[in-house]
Write a protein that holds these residues in place. Sequence first.
Motif, PDB file in Angstrom:
ATOM      1  N   MET A 100      -1.619   7.500   4.039  1.00 44.56           N
ATOM      2  CA  MET A 100      -1.696   5.626   3.934  1.00 44.56           C
ATOM      3  C   MET A 100      -1.576   5.254   5.310  1.00 44.56           C
ATOM      4  SD  MET A 100      -3.407   5.050   0.702  1.00 44.56           S
ATOM      5  CE  MET A 100      -3.704   3.793   0.189  1.00 44.56           C
ATOM      6  N   PHE A 149     -10.667   5.496   3.137  1.00 43.29           N
ATOM      7  CA  PHE A 149      -8.995   5.368   3.542  1.00 43.29           C
ATOM      8  C   PHE A 149      -8.627   5.335   2.169  1.00 43.29           C
ATOM      9  CE2 PHE A 149      -6.897   0.994   3.149  1.00 43.29           C
ATOM     10  CZ  PHE A 149      -5.460   1.204   3.887  1.00 43.29           C
ATOM     11  N   PHE A 150      -9.496   4.936   1.149  1.00 46.70           N
ATOM     12  CA  PHE A 150      -9.567   4.417  -0.548  1.00 46.70           C
ATOM     13  C   PHE A 150      -9.789   6.117  -0.906  1.00 46.70           C
ATOM     14  CE2 PHE A 150      -8.486  -0.091   0.038  1.00 46.70           C
ATOM     15  CZ  PHE A 150      -6.735   0.215  -0.212  1.00 46.70           C
ATOM     16  N   THR A 198      -0.471   4.432  -4.664  1.00 51.24           N
ATOM     17  CA  THR A 198      -0.222   5.811  -4.123  1.00 51.24           C
ATOM     18  C   THR A 198      -0.632   6.367  -4.628  1.00 51.24           C
ATOM     19  OG1 THR A 198       1.441   7.211  -4.664  1.00 51.24           O
ATOM     20  CG2 THR A 198       2.140   5.784  -5.623  1.00 51.24           C
ATOM     21  N   THR A 199      -1.338   8.006  -3.919  1.00 52.89           N
ATOM     22  CA  THR A 199      -2.690   8.410  -4.545  1.00 52.89           C
ATOM     23  C   THR A 199      -1.053  10.245  -5.077  1.00 52.89           C
ATOM     24  OG1 THR A 199      -1.907   9.735  -2.440  1.00 52.89           O
ATOM     25  CG2 THR A 199      -3.965   8.513  -3.147  1.00 52.89           C
ATOM     26  N   SER A 252       2.043  10.130  -0.154  1.00 51.55           N
ATOM     27  CA  SER A 252       0.640   9.353   0.185  1.00 51.55           C
ATOM     28  C   SER A 252       1.078   8.525   1.033  1.00 51.55           C
ATOM     29  CB  SER A 252       0.515   8.273  -1.365  1.00 51.55           C
ATOM     30  OG  SER A 252       1.440   7.662  -0.979  1.00 51.55           O
ATOM     31  N   GLN A 253       2.594   8.302   1.680  1.00 55.84           N
ATOM     32  CA  GLN A 253       2.804   7.384   2.529  1.00 55.84           C
ATOM     33  C   GLN A 253       2.184   7.393   3.578  1.00 55.84           C
ATOM     34  OE1 GLN A 253       7.195   6.056   2.424  1.00 55.84           O
ATOM     35  NE2 GLN A 253       6.514   5.246   0.315  1.00 55.84           N
ATOM     36  N   LEU A 300       0.688  -1.007   0.410  1.00 56.33           N
ATOM     37  CA  LEU A 300      -0.508   0.076  -0.002  1.00 56.33           C
ATOM     38  C   LEU A 300       0.900   1.344   0.249  1.00 56.33           C
ATOM     39  CD1 LEU A 300      -2.896  -0.845   1.951  1.00 56.33           C
ATOM     40  CD2 LEU A 300      -3.110  -0.742   0.152  1.00 56.33           C
TER      41      LEU A 300
END
Lengths: 373, 305
Positions: A180, A306-307, A41-42, A176-177, A36
């Motif tokens: 996330m 979450f996503f 990654t966003t 993103s980390q 994830l």
Amino acid sequence: MQRIFSMMVKEFKQVFRNRPMLSIIFIAPILQLFILAFAITTEVLHIKLLVCDLDRSQVSKEVVRGFGNTDRFDLLGFSTDLKEIKEKMKAWEAQMALVIPPGFSRDLGRGQNPEIQVVVDGVDGNTAGVALGYARGILGEFGTNYVKNRPNYTQPVGIHLVNMEERMWYNPDLSSQQFMVPGIVVVLLTILPMMLSALSLVKEKEIGTLEQLMVTPLTRYQLLLGKLIPFLILSYVELAVVMTVAIVFFKIPMNGSYLLLAGLAFLYLFTTLGLGIFISTITSSQQQAMFTAWFFMVFMILMGGFFIPIENMPPILQKLTYLNPMRYFIYIIRDIFQKDSSLFSLLKDAVPMTAFGLLIFSLSVLKFQKRVG
Amino acid sequence: MKVIEITDYCKRYDGVAAVEGVTLKVEYGELFGLIGPDGAGKTTLLRAICTLLTPDEGKILVMGKDVTQSIMDIRSLVGYMPQRFSLYQDLSVEQNLRFFADLFGVTEGKRERRLLQLFEFSRLAPFKKRKAGELSGGMKQKLSLSCALIHTPEILVLDEPTYGVDPISRQEFWEILRSIQKEKTTILVSTAYMDEADLCDRVALMHQGKITMVGTPEKIKASFHYHLYRLEGKDVRFLRDFFQKLPSVRSTQLFGDTVHVSFCKKPALSDWKNWQRDSRGNLKRWASQPPSMEDVFMESTEKER
């Protein structure tokens, strides 16, 4: 007390006897963390950008340079035709277009707050949102530099787009980390206690051992406590493992209080352990329990922010997320990780979360009492 | 005082009666058999005695205590072995025994002595480290029994303990039950095997949720009023059909390659000669036969029809 303890010891023995299960419990979340954090990654790079500069001035070129100086945008080229933008976007060739209106530099010089139109392909909502965020950042920076480089400029400057999003403040790179990993902590504290408690309670029913337990002087409360306490302990051990990996390996800044996090996690566990008990009362085999738990899990994760950021959802769905206890805990965890929030400022999420937890837990225990016996 | 006293017990599932008005008394120290085919309601009755079911009607007293009230007291008094093997398959023999000893609150000193005793009769000591799920059928049965006995109960309730176990293990199991009975334990055992009824002190025949007969096996067999004969011949099916049509015949039953025929009136030798002729030589031999439990049971269900 002695009976609860015997029950706990038995439960631990069973968990440690079950090697495949044990490795899944500990390896899966760490694997999840890696996947994830790296793969999903966003963070958005190389957004295909088309520029339509109708002003063709020194100042407008300065704006475009701002977009060209980062690897987040790939400058496709220039265009003077608005129709071309439409075609290119339809053909998936461009993801974003920047339209600088004629007279932009003149209006800016007069302090008339000119508008730049940013067109984004909204098919991929996440990318679109992130790309808009970048654009806002770049334009903001342009504004500051513009004023700085012209000491005699006295007009107020502003480039009208949408308001700055608050979250950018705490995660300016939109890394993103950082976003996330705290989420993974929440997912972990959802899946593990829910699955373990549901499966182990249903297993007793399926194998028939529940009947054997019910002819001993063990009460139902002792049975439940003896079952749930080991999973509570396991959840905390797992939480510690994942947090250590996240902080040491991924260098996720943990700004808040560990004690506060552990305390609020305890309140959240009422929800997930309660759901586990509930699932065990409505199913009669481990297979059924697995599927039911899966259903709850998917709903909670998708509707918990979450996503998919809750802000990106349609208003009706946004309201629905208030029914999802996970929503509150995700906010809480992200706030603790990134903003070092105090308990007081978290109350608006902690109170509904606890209320849901106690409600779900007590109803499930009542239902369990009725079913067994 | 009666050890178990059941009065007019009724239990229904979705309106269908599983047990219908059963009245039964089990005396102190006896080995009592509950005999009946699958679906007769034996399990329901036994589970009710073990406080696992509440009655729709009627009352059950165990050592004078009501099963719906003194639940915890009764659970300490009774050892229950369910029909299906229901111990932890992933725990070892010893871990299972110790776990249940803890749940019953057996003190440490007593527990160790009890474990030795149980290992002695079950001969499971060499396998105590083995997982319960890896035991053979007969050994599982003995482990199950040991778990039910771990707290030295006054009453042992067994639900079809020998179901699906090989004949040698069955025989051994009944010998163990006899030795447990000698320790002043009252035993209530259900079975669908009619031949096992002869091994009990007293039995109750159960059919379609009702008790049809209660007594010692001898008494029950003596209650058989008809004259039973065992017939042998060329074609047993033909023989059965032939005798079934005779007016003096009460019932016929195939037993392997013989036919059991019960007559209302003892047939004379001349009758046999006539039948031998009429059956076109199919009847070869006939002999008077003492009734078995199965004959009595079949006869008692016959009445129902």
